[in-house]
Design a protein around this motif. Sequence first.
Motif, PDB file in Angstrom:
ATOM      1  N   LEU B 284       0.839  -1.184   0.395  1.00 22.78           N
ATOM      2  CA  LEU B 284       0.042   0.213   0.306  1.00 22.78           C
ATOM      3  C   LEU B 284       0.868   1.305  -0.279  1.00 22.78           C
ATOM      4  O   LEU B 284       0.151   1.891  -0.744  1.00 22.78           O
ATOM      5  N   PHE B 288       0.414   3.797  -2.514  1.00 22.41           N
ATOM      6  CA  PHE B 288       0.197   5.557  -2.629  1.00 22.41           C
ATOM      7  C   PHE B 288       1.216   5.850  -3.325  1.00 22.41           C
ATOM      8  O   PHE B 288       1.233   7.663  -3.504  1.00 22.41           O
ATOM      9  N   TRP B 297     -10.015   6.198  -6.361  1.00 22.88           N
ATOM     10  CA  TRP B 297     -10.476   4.416  -6.482  1.00 22.88           C
ATOM     11  C   TRP B 297      -8.513   4.316  -7.403  1.00 22.88           C
ATOM     12  O   TRP B 297      -9.139   4.982  -8.883  1.00 22.88           O
ATOM     13  N   LEU B 304      -4.037  -7.515  -1.992  1.00 21.32           N
ATOM     14  CA  LEU B 304      -5.108  -7.073  -1.295  1.00 21.32           C
ATOM     15  C   LEU B 304      -6.349  -7.804  -1.803  1.00 21.32           C
ATOM     16  O   LEU B 304      -6.677  -7.947  -1.470  1.00 21.32           O
ATOM     17  N   ASP B 305      -6.547  -8.290  -3.192  1.00 17.98           N
ATOM     18  CA  ASP B 305      -7.495  -8.544  -3.436  1.00 17.98           C
ATOM     19  C   ASP B 305      -8.796  -7.652  -3.711  1.00 17.98           C
ATOM     20  O   ASP B 305     -10.007  -8.071  -3.196  1.00 17.98           O
ATOM     21  N   SER B 306      -8.621  -6.586  -4.273  1.00 20.50           N
ATOM     22  CA  SER B 306      -9.941  -5.684  -3.530  1.00 20.50           C
ATOM     23  C   SER B 306      -8.984  -4.168  -4.247  1.00 20.50           C
ATOM     24  O   SER B 306      -7.822  -4.221  -4.606  1.00 20.50           O
ATOM     25  N   ASN B 307     -10.392  -3.860  -4.837  1.00 22.09           N
ATOM     26  CA  ASN B 307      -9.801  -1.874  -5.181  1.00 22.09           C
ATOM     27  C   ASN B 307      -9.804  -1.782  -3.618  1.00 22.09           C
ATOM     28  O   ASN B 307      -9.894  -2.065  -2.886  1.00 22.09           O
ATOM     29  N   VAL B 308      -8.435  -0.426  -3.970  1.00 24.73           N
ATOM     30  CA  VAL B 308      -8.023   0.011  -2.842  1.00 24.73           C
ATOM     31  C   VAL B 308      -8.217   1.565  -3.307  1.00 24.73           C
ATOM     32  O   VAL B 308      -8.551   2.217  -4.892  1.00 24.73           O
ATOM     33  N   ARG B 309      -7.523   2.460  -2.678  1.00 22.36           N
ATOM     34  CA  ARG B 309      -8.001   3.956  -2.338  1.00 22.36           C
ATOM     35  C   ARG B 309      -7.526   4.459  -0.795  1.00 22.36           C
ATOM     36  O   ARG B 309      -7.534   3.852   0.293  1.00 22.36           O
ATOM     37  N   MET B 310      -6.356   5.575  -1.096  1.00 22.75           N
ATOM     38  CA  MET B 310      -6.089   6.289   0.354  1.00 22.75           C
ATOM     39  C   MET B 310      -7.591   6.592   0.894  1.00 22.75           C
ATOM     40  O   MET B 310      -8.450   7.332   0.006  1.00 22.75           O
ATOM     41  N   THR B 311      -7.039   6.699   2.322  1.00 23.38           N
ATOM     42  CA  THR B 311      -8.021   7.290   3.543  1.00 23.38           C
ATOM     43  C   THR B 311      -8.052   9.077   3.081  1.00 23.38           C
ATOM     44  O   THR B 311      -7.550   9.132   2.598  1.00 23.38           O
TER      45      THR B 311
ATOM     46  N   ILE C 180       1.725   5.563   6.084  1.00 26.79           N
ATOM     47  CA  ILE C 180       0.781   5.423   5.783  1.00 26.79           C
ATOM     48  C   ILE C 180      -1.161   6.116   6.656  1.00 26.79           C
ATOM     49  O   ILE C 180      -1.873   6.096   6.355  1.00 26.79           O
ATOM     50  N   LYS C 182      -3.859   6.611   9.134  1.00 28.31           N
ATOM     51  CA  LYS C 182      -4.182   7.826   9.556  1.00 28.31           C
ATOM     52  C   LYS C 182      -5.144   6.783  10.828  1.00 28.31           C
ATOM     53  O   LYS C 182      -5.586   6.726  11.504  1.00 28.31           O
ATOM     54  N   GLU C 243     -15.921   4.901   5.826  1.00 28.98           N
ATOM     55  CA  GLU C 243     -14.779   4.084   5.765  1.00 28.98           C
ATOM     56  C   GLU C 243     -14.919   3.582   6.860  1.00 28.98           C
ATOM     57  O   GLU C 243     -14.090   2.733   7.754  1.00 28.98           O
ATOM     58  N   LYS C 262     -13.869  -6.952   1.456  1.00 31.32           N
ATOM     59  CA  LYS C 262     -12.234  -7.160   1.549  1.00 31.32           C
ATOM     60  C   LYS C 262     -11.617  -6.110   2.121  1.00 31.32           C
ATOM     61  O   LYS C 262     -12.794  -4.429   1.400  1.00 31.32           O
ATOM     62  N   ALA C 264     -11.051  -2.460   1.901  1.00 35.38           N
ATOM     63  CA  ALA C 264     -10.199  -2.048   0.596  1.00 35.38           C
ATOM     64  C   ALA C 264      -9.115  -0.098   0.855  1.00 35.38           C
ATOM     65  O   ALA C 264      -8.940   0.168   0.577  1.00 35.38           O
ATOM     66  N   LEU C 265      -8.922  -0.340   2.190  1.00 32.28           N
ATOM     67  CA  LEU C 265      -7.990   0.750   3.425  1.00 32.28           C
ATOM     68  C   LEU C 265      -6.928   0.704   3.652  1.00 32.28           C
ATOM     69  O   LEU C 265      -7.482  -1.238   4.548  1.00 32.28           O
ATOM     70  N   GLU C 267      -6.229   1.076   6.851  1.00 25.91           N
ATOM     71  CA  GLU C 267      -6.475   1.119   8.046  1.00 25.91           C
ATOM     72  C   GLU C 267      -7.912  -0.034   8.261  1.00 25.91           C
ATOM     73  O   GLU C 267      -7.644  -1.042   9.347  1.00 25.91           O
TER      74      GLU C 267
END
Lengths: 314, 314, 314, 314, 314, 314
Positions: B284, B288, B297, B304-311, C180, C182, C243, C262, C264-265, C267
Amino acid sequence: MKYIEILREGERVSEVYLCKTKQIAKTKMGKTYYSLTLQDKTGTVDAKIWDLSAGIDHFEALSYIKIDGDVTSFQGALQINIRRLRVASEGEYNPADYLPVSSKDIGQMYGELLGFVKSIKNEKLRTLAESFFVNDTEFVKEFRSHSAAKTVHHGFVGGLLEHTLSVVKLCDFYCVHYPILKRDLLIAAALFHDIGKTRELSDFPENAYTDEGQLLGHIVIGTLMVDEKIRRIPGFPAKTAAELKHCILAHHGEFEYGSPKKPALAEAVALNFADNTDAKMQTLTELFDSNAGNHDWLGFNRLLDSNVRMTTEL
Amino acid sequence: MKYIEILREGERVSEVYLCKTKQIAKTKMGKTYYSLTLQDKTGTVDAKIWDLSAGIDHFEALSYIKIDGDVTSFQGALQINIRRLRVASEGEYNPADYLPVSSKDIGQMYGELLGFVKSIKNEKLRTLAESFFVNDTEFVKEFRSHSAAKTVHHGFVGGLLEHTLSVVKLCDFYCVHYPILKRDLLIAAALFHDIGKTRELSDFPENAYTDEGQLLGHIVIGTLMVDEKIRRIPGFPAKTAAELKHCILAHHGEFEYGSPKKPALAEAVALNFADNTDAKMQTLTELFDSNAGNHDWLGFNRLLDSNVRMTTEL
Amino acid sequence: MKYIEILREGERVSEVYLCKTKQIAKTKMGKTYYSLTLQDKTGTVDAKIWDLSAGIDHFEALSYIKIDGDVTSFQGALQINIRRLRVASEGEYNPADYLPVSSKDIGQMYGELLGFVKSIKNEKLRTLAESFFVNDTEFVKEFRSHSAAKTVHHGFVGGLLEHTLSVVKLCDFYCVHYPILKRDLLIAAALFHDIGKTRELSDFPENAYTDEGQLLGHIVIGTLMVDEKIRRIPGFPAKTAAELKHCILAHHGEFEYGSPKKPALAEAVALNFADNTDAKMQTLTELFDSNAGNHDWLGFNRLLDSNVRMTTEL
Amino acid sequence: MKYIEILREGERVSEVYLCKTKQIAKTKMGKTYYSLTLQDKTGTVDAKIWDLSAGIDHFEALSYIKIDGDVTSFQGALQINIRRLRVASEGEYNPADYLPVSSKDIGQMYGELLGFVKSIKNEKLRTLAESFFVNDTEFVKEFRSHSAAKTVHHGFVGGLLEHTLSVVKLCDFYCVHYPILKRDLLIAAALFHDIGKTRELSDFPENAYTDEGQLLGHIVIGTLMVDEKIRRIPGFPAKTAAELKHCILAHHGEFEYGSPKKPALAEAVALNFADNTDAKMQTLTELFDSNAGNHDWLGFNRLLDSNVRMTTEL
Amino acid sequence: MKYIEILREGERVSEVYLCKTKQIAKTKMGKTYYSLTLQDKTGTVDAKIWDLSAGIDHFEALSYIKIDGDVTSFQGALQINIRRLRVASEGEYNPADYLPVSSKDIGQMYGELLGFVKSIKNEKLRTLAESFFVNDTEFVKEFRSHSAAKTVHHGFVGGLLEHTLSVVKLCDFYCVHYPILKRDLLIAAALFHDIGKTRELSDFPENAYTDEGQLLGHIVIGTLMVDEKIRRIPGFPAKTAAELKHCILAHHGEFEYGSPKKPALAEAVALNFADNTDAKMQTLTELFDSNAGNHDWLGFNRLLDSNVRMTTEL
Amino acid sequence: MKYIEILREGERVSEVYLCKTKQIAKTKMGKTYYSLTLQDKTGTVDAKIWDLSAGIDHFEALSYIKIDGDVTSFQGALQINIRRLRVASEGEYNPADYLPVSSKDIGQMYGELLGFVKSIKNEKLRTLAESFFVNDTEFVKEFRSHSAAKTVHHGFVGGLLEHTLSVVKLCDFYCVHYPILKRDLLIAAALFHDIGKTRELSDFPENAYTDEGQLLGHIVIGTLMVDEKIRRIPGFPAKTAAELKHCILAHHGEFEYGSPKKPALAEAVALNFADNTDAKMQTLTELFDSNAGNHDWLGFNRLLDSNVRMTTEL
C-alpha cells in the motif's frame, strides 16, 4: 503363540506381548493403576494392572513383556486384567511376531534396489546414491526396516523399501515409454524421494511422528539429507543438484499435499505420478487383502475420496 | 543526467544508460538489428539499433552504455533509435542513478539490524546469526543490496534489508505484547526468514529468478543455508535447530503460498503475521507513493484482492 | 468452596452452584425427572433430580442454587443425585466463583481503553467513541463484562474488553511503524470492531448466541450500532462515516469469515491483521495455560489448522 | 437523430450527445487537448478536441453537448475530431435517446409493485414498505430510474424496478407452491432486497459505483436503510425486524458473493433463489436479444460459467 | 510447396492452401470483402479478398483453394492480399501437407492396438471391443484419423490413436505390477476411454467442438456408445457392463474435470492415472519438441500449473 | 397396530413388522444369535433372537414377520428380545403401515403429471414422454412408488413423483415468466430429470443405492434411459435429443454435485434452479414438520450449510 486376534473372553492367557503404550492413571477412588496397550502383528488389546503391589516387575513402554492375566470384556471390547508381569528376555520371543511386516522378502527387495543404484550411468549421481544405499550402514539399516507411513499404506516393517522399489520400477518403465525422461536423474530421484521418512517417523515398534518430522516433514528432511551428502562429492554439478532436490521437493505434486514447489521438470512430473499411483494402488491392495472374499461395497475411503469395492470376477 | 522519465519525442539524446536486455532480431526483410531495453532509476525505454555497421561497439546486456540517438514514438510508446554506442567507463556514471533504491539509509538500517543480532541472549542462536550477518562478508554484501522481490513490494536495492528489519521490529513488539513468545527464537527466525532470497533472485541490475530459485524457492534455500551453518556450530541443540528451520519453512503460513508446513509453534505463527503484515502495508505504501495526491479509487490490487484507495484526510 | 473439579465419586456435597441448564425429562417408565448442568469457574457437572416431591423448591435455569446430593458415576462421568435444592440468596455466593473471568483487572483495562478514546484528535470521531465508551452507561456495563466469544478465545467475563484493548494497542504500534495509517480512524475502528458482540452473545452466565446474533452477526450489528450513533452527531463527515463502517465490515478480512467486503483501505487492512494476530496468539496462550508444563504435541488445533506444541526452553 | 451506431468514417456530424467522460491530456509535444467519450443509447464513441482555442465553449462531463466534427478512424475504431462544441439547451434533445432504458413501461411496473406493497397483510411490514415505496418521494424517484447493475444484467434505466418486480412475482408464486413460507415477510424482503443499489450506484447517466457503494456494498446499505426506517415505526416487533434484515443480508446466498450470513430462514432461502434465478434468466435474455437470430455458440459467459447458445426451434 | 512458415513480406505467392475459415465483412466505407484464414501443417495466415469482382471463383470454408496474391504486413502480422482464387482439384495437393499429423505410423499403431484387442481373454469384452475396432468400419476410420484434442496435447491426425495406444500400454504394465487389477476390464476400458472424442470433435481439417460435444462431452458420449453396443451382445453381464461404463465415466478422476463419478474400482483408479500421466508427459514432449535445443525456462504452462524447462544434459 | 414409536420398556409385544436387516452374529462366548432391525412407518427398533432353537421359523431380510417378544433397554435404546417369529401372510398386514409414504395422493399426483405430458405440443417429445409415462407399465409402477432419495428430502414412497411434479410446476411457471424458455423442451426435461433414480435406488422397503447406482449415478442412468428410447422413435431430431440429454446431465448445476456439464441452454439453467429450489424447500418442510411447534434454532443443516429455524408468526 497365542495371537491377540484369537483371544476370547473368559480365557486365561500367559504370553509375551509388545507393550506399545503404558499410562499411569487413578481410579475415581484415587487408586493408582496402569493402562497398557499390548500389540502383536495381529492387532492390539487393552490391558489393565489394577494391583501394582506384587508380581509386577519394573518395565517400560515399547519393551517385550511376559504377562499372566484374564481376558475380560469392557464396553464391548476385550481387555486383559494382568496379574503378573515381567520383562521378557531376548530368546523368549521372535520380534517378527509383533510387528506388521512386508509380505515380500526384504533382502531380495534390497538386492533389486541396489541393482537400480548400479544402473545409474552418471558417475556423480551413482556416487551419491551409493553414499546412502551402499556406504552409509546406519542409513541402510533404517531404510530397510522403516515403514512408509504411520497408517494409510505401506505402514509396516519394510514398507519404505517396498514402496521405494515399486516407485523406482514404475519410473524405469516410464523411461522406456517417454524418451524425454533422463533416466539417471529420475531413478536417483525415485530412490531418494522418501528417505526423509527415516527421520520423520520413529523406528518400529513405535512408528510415530518424530518431533523433527512434525516440524519439517519428510520432504524437506530428505532434501536436507541429500544436500548434505552432495556437498561432500567434489564436482557435483550445481544444476543437477538443484534438479534432484527439486524432484524430491515436488514429488507430492500439489502445495496442499506439502510440496513447496509444483513439478517443473519432466522427471518431477513423472516421479509425482509414480508415487501417487503406487500409494493409491497399494491402499486398495491392503484394503482388499483385509476384506478378502468380500465383493460388497467397502465404505468410503478417504484417500480415494469414494466408496470402493473389488471388481467382479469375469 | 537526462532521466528516462523526462525524454520527449523529437529530442536527441546522448547519455549513459544501463542496458537491461539485448536481443538480436531480423526485420521482415531479413536484416539483422538489435532491440534493447534501457533503464535508469526512473524507468525503462525501448531502443533499436537498425544499422550495426558503424559506430556501434561490442557490448553485452547488463552493462552501462553510452548512446547517441533520436527519441521517436512507435505505437504510442517512446523509442530511441541509436546511432552510436560504446560501453561506458566506470567514472562516467553513478550506479545509484540506474537502480531503484530504498529511500532509507542502508548503512543505518544494517546497524539497527546488527543491534538486534546482538540482543539475542542465547549464545548458540547469536553465534548462528553472527555467522551470517557479521562473519560472512560475501553474504553481508548480498543481503545489504538485494531486493525482497522481483516486483510486488520491496523490489529495490536494499529492499530485503528494509523488509527484514521491519519484520524484526514487529516481532520485537509482539514479544513485549505476548509473553508466550520466546524472543531469541523469534528474532533469529525473523532475521533469517528471507535470506534464501539472496539466491532465489539474481543481483541487481538483473533482479530475476535464478534457476535454483525457480527449482527450490527461497523458503527451502534459506532452510538449507541455515542447516549448513548450524552443522558447523558444535553443540547447537537439535530441537532448537528444528524449531528455527520450522519457522522459516512455515513463514508463508499456507501451503498454497509455498510453505510445506503450517505454523505449529507460537513463534512461527507470529513470524507469519509479521511477514504478511509488512508485505501488505508496504504494498500500500508503494502504491500510494506512486499515486501521490490521488484520493480516487486506484483499481484492483491483486495482493489485496480488492479495489483500494487512500483514506480521506480528517 | 467445594469446586466441581475436585468432586470425587462417593462424596456427599452441599454447595451453591450455578444452574446452567435445566431440562425436564421422563424415564423409560414414564416418571418425570430433572436433568441439570451445574457450573462453577472450574467446570461443569451433570446432576439429576429423580424425586421431585420433597425438598426441591421452584427454580429456573441460570439461577444460583444451593443443593444437597451424592456424587455418583454414570458411564464414566461424575453425576450428582440431588436430594434437596433451593435458590440461593445473594449473600450466599460470590458470582466470581462461578464464571470464567479475565486474569487481568477489568477496571484498569477499561481505564487504559479510555485513554485511547481520549487520544483521538479528530473531534467527531472522539465524540462518537465517547458516545459509546463514556456516555452510554448501559453499553459500558455490557462491554466491560462481555466475553469475546462463546468458546474459542477470550471466552470469559472481560474477554471482549481484553481483546479490544489488545487490538487497539497493536494498531497503535502499527501507526508508529507505518506512516500511511491515519491514527484517529484506525484507533476508532479498533475500539468499535467487536462491539456488536454485546448483542451477538447473551450476557454471562448464559454466553450463548442470541437470535439477533444468529441472524445478523456481530459484524453487521456493530455497523448498525455505529450508524445509529453517527446520525446523532451533527456534521459527522459522510466519507469518514463510510470509511469507519467499512473498517468494521471488513475486519474479518475474507468473505468466508463473514466480512461482506474485503479491506480496501490501509486502516481496514491493519485492523484485520491486528484482530487476527490477537485471536491466534490468545488461542495459543489459553491452550498453553491449560497445558502448563506440557511440552509434548498438544493435538490438532482447528483455528491454527495444525498440530501445535510449546516451544522448547533455550 | 444521427445515432452513434450508424456513424461512418469520413462523415461530418452535427449532433447533440451526452458527454460521458472528459479528460485533459497532453500530446507528446506538450500540447493540451481534450479526450471525451460521447454516448447515446446505441453506444459510445471516442472524441478529441485538438484545438481548444476557438468554438469550444466551457462544459463539464455528464452534460449534453452539441458538437460539430469529423468522423475519422484511429487504430481500427471510429473517433470524432470536434471542431465546435457548446452545451445543449434542454429543449434540444430527449434524454431517452441517450440512456439504455427498460423495454417495459416504468409507470405500469411501479403500479404492479405498489399492488404487492398493498397486499402485505401485516400492518407493521406494510407500513414499513409504504414508508419507502409510497411516502419517501425522493426514494421513489431514485428507485424508479435506477439500474440494477453497472454492467451484467438489468444495467439500464428502470432495471432496478424491473428486477425487483420480477423477484417479487417469483416469491409470490413460491408462497403458493410452498406453504411453509410466510408471505408477508417474503414479499417485504423481496421488495427491499436491492434498495441499497440506489446508493451503491450513482444515477444515470453516470451509473458507476459510488464511494459508499465500494466501501459498504448494497447489501449492507440496504440493511442500514431498512434499520433506520424501522426505528421510526413504534412497536415494530424486534424479531421480525431481525428476520427481515437477515433476508436482505443473506440474499446473495454465499459468503463469496458478499452475504455475511447464509440463509437461515425459509424466506431467506426462497429470496436467494428468486434473486439468482432472475439474474441468470435476465442475463440470458439480454444475451439472446443482442444476438438475435444467432443459433451458434455465443462464447463463454462468466456469470453462467459456460459457453452458451440459444435452444433450437422445435 | 511454399509453406506458410517461410512466407516473407513483399513476396508474391501462388499456392494451394486449406481455407480454414471464411468470413464476409464490410469496410467502414461499406464495401464487402472476405476475410480468410489459410492453413497448412506449418501454421496459419490471414488473407483478405478486397476485390470480389474478378478472378475469384465460388468456394467454401474447409476446402483447398489455389490462390495468387501478395504477402503484406498488417499490425505486425503477415497477411495475404488475394487477387485470384479457385478451388483446387484433388490431384493438385497432398492433404498430409495441410494437417498436423502424428509422427508415428498410423497403420503400425493400429496393428498394435488390435493386438491388445485380441489379448482380451473374456469373450464378451473381446466381442465388444471387436464390435468397435474390427467390425465397425465407419468407427475405425474416424478413430484412426481423429485428434485427441482441439489444442493441448495430441491435437493432430492420429492423435486419438496414439494417445489410446499409449494409455493401453501403461495399463498393460500396471496389470503386471499390481496383481489386484483385472486385465481384461482394464484393457477394454483403456481402449474405450476416449472413443467419445470421435463425436465430440469434428473431423480434420475442422477439428472443432461439435454441438453434441459441447452439450454432452466425450465422457458421456463414449458411455452412450458403449452402452448401445453392449445391448446388442446377448448375455453381456450387467455387472461388468456397469463396471466398464464406470471406468469410462470416472477416467478424468475429479468432478471438476468432468467426471460425474470418482473412481471406485481399482481399474478406474488405474485408468485415471494412465490417462493423466500420458496427457502430461505428451504435453511436455510437444512443448520440448517445439522448443528444440532451448534449455531456458519456457514460461508458465497451464496444464502443469508451473513454469517448466527441459532438464540439463548430464 | 402397535407402532414402534409407542413401544415402552417392560412391555410384551406381538405384532407384524418389516424386517429391514438381518445379521448373524456370535456372542463373545461363541453362541450364534440374530440381530435384526425392525421397521414400521413410525421408525425402527433393534431386535435380538438369542435362542434360535424353538419357535423361530425361517425368514429373510425385507420380509414381513410376526414376532412375539419383550421390550427391553440396552445402552439407552429400546430393544426387543424375540421369543417367537414366523413370516406373516399377506392379509395380516397393510404395507402402507410399514413404509414412509407421501402425504399426497399418488394417483392424483400422477394424473397431474400426465396432464403435463399431454401438454407437450411437439409430437416427438410428447411421444418420448408417453413412451415412459404412459406406455412403459413397468417404469410407471417403479416411478410412482420410488423415493427421490435415500435420506435427505423426499425419502418416501411417492417421493420421486412428488418431487418431479413440483419441479415440473415450477418450470411451467418459469415458462410464463421468461419468454426465452422453450416450454416443450423444459417440461420434458423436468419430467425426465430424475428418472435414473428408479435404477439408482432399489425399491422400498430397501431403498438403498444399487450397484449400478453407485457406479454410474442417476444422472447418467437417466441419460442412458432417454437415449435408448429416443433411438426407437424414427425421425427424432438429433439436436433436440442432444439438448434434452444435456438438460438431464446438467441439472445438478455444478461439477462437484455430479453434473459432467454446466448448464449451457436456458432450459438447463431453469431446470437446475427448479430442482435446487424444490430440494431445499422440501428439506425445510420436512425439517419443520418433524419439529412441529418448535421455534428455536434447530441446529446446523448440512444441505443448507447453516443453523436454521422456523420464522416467527406475525
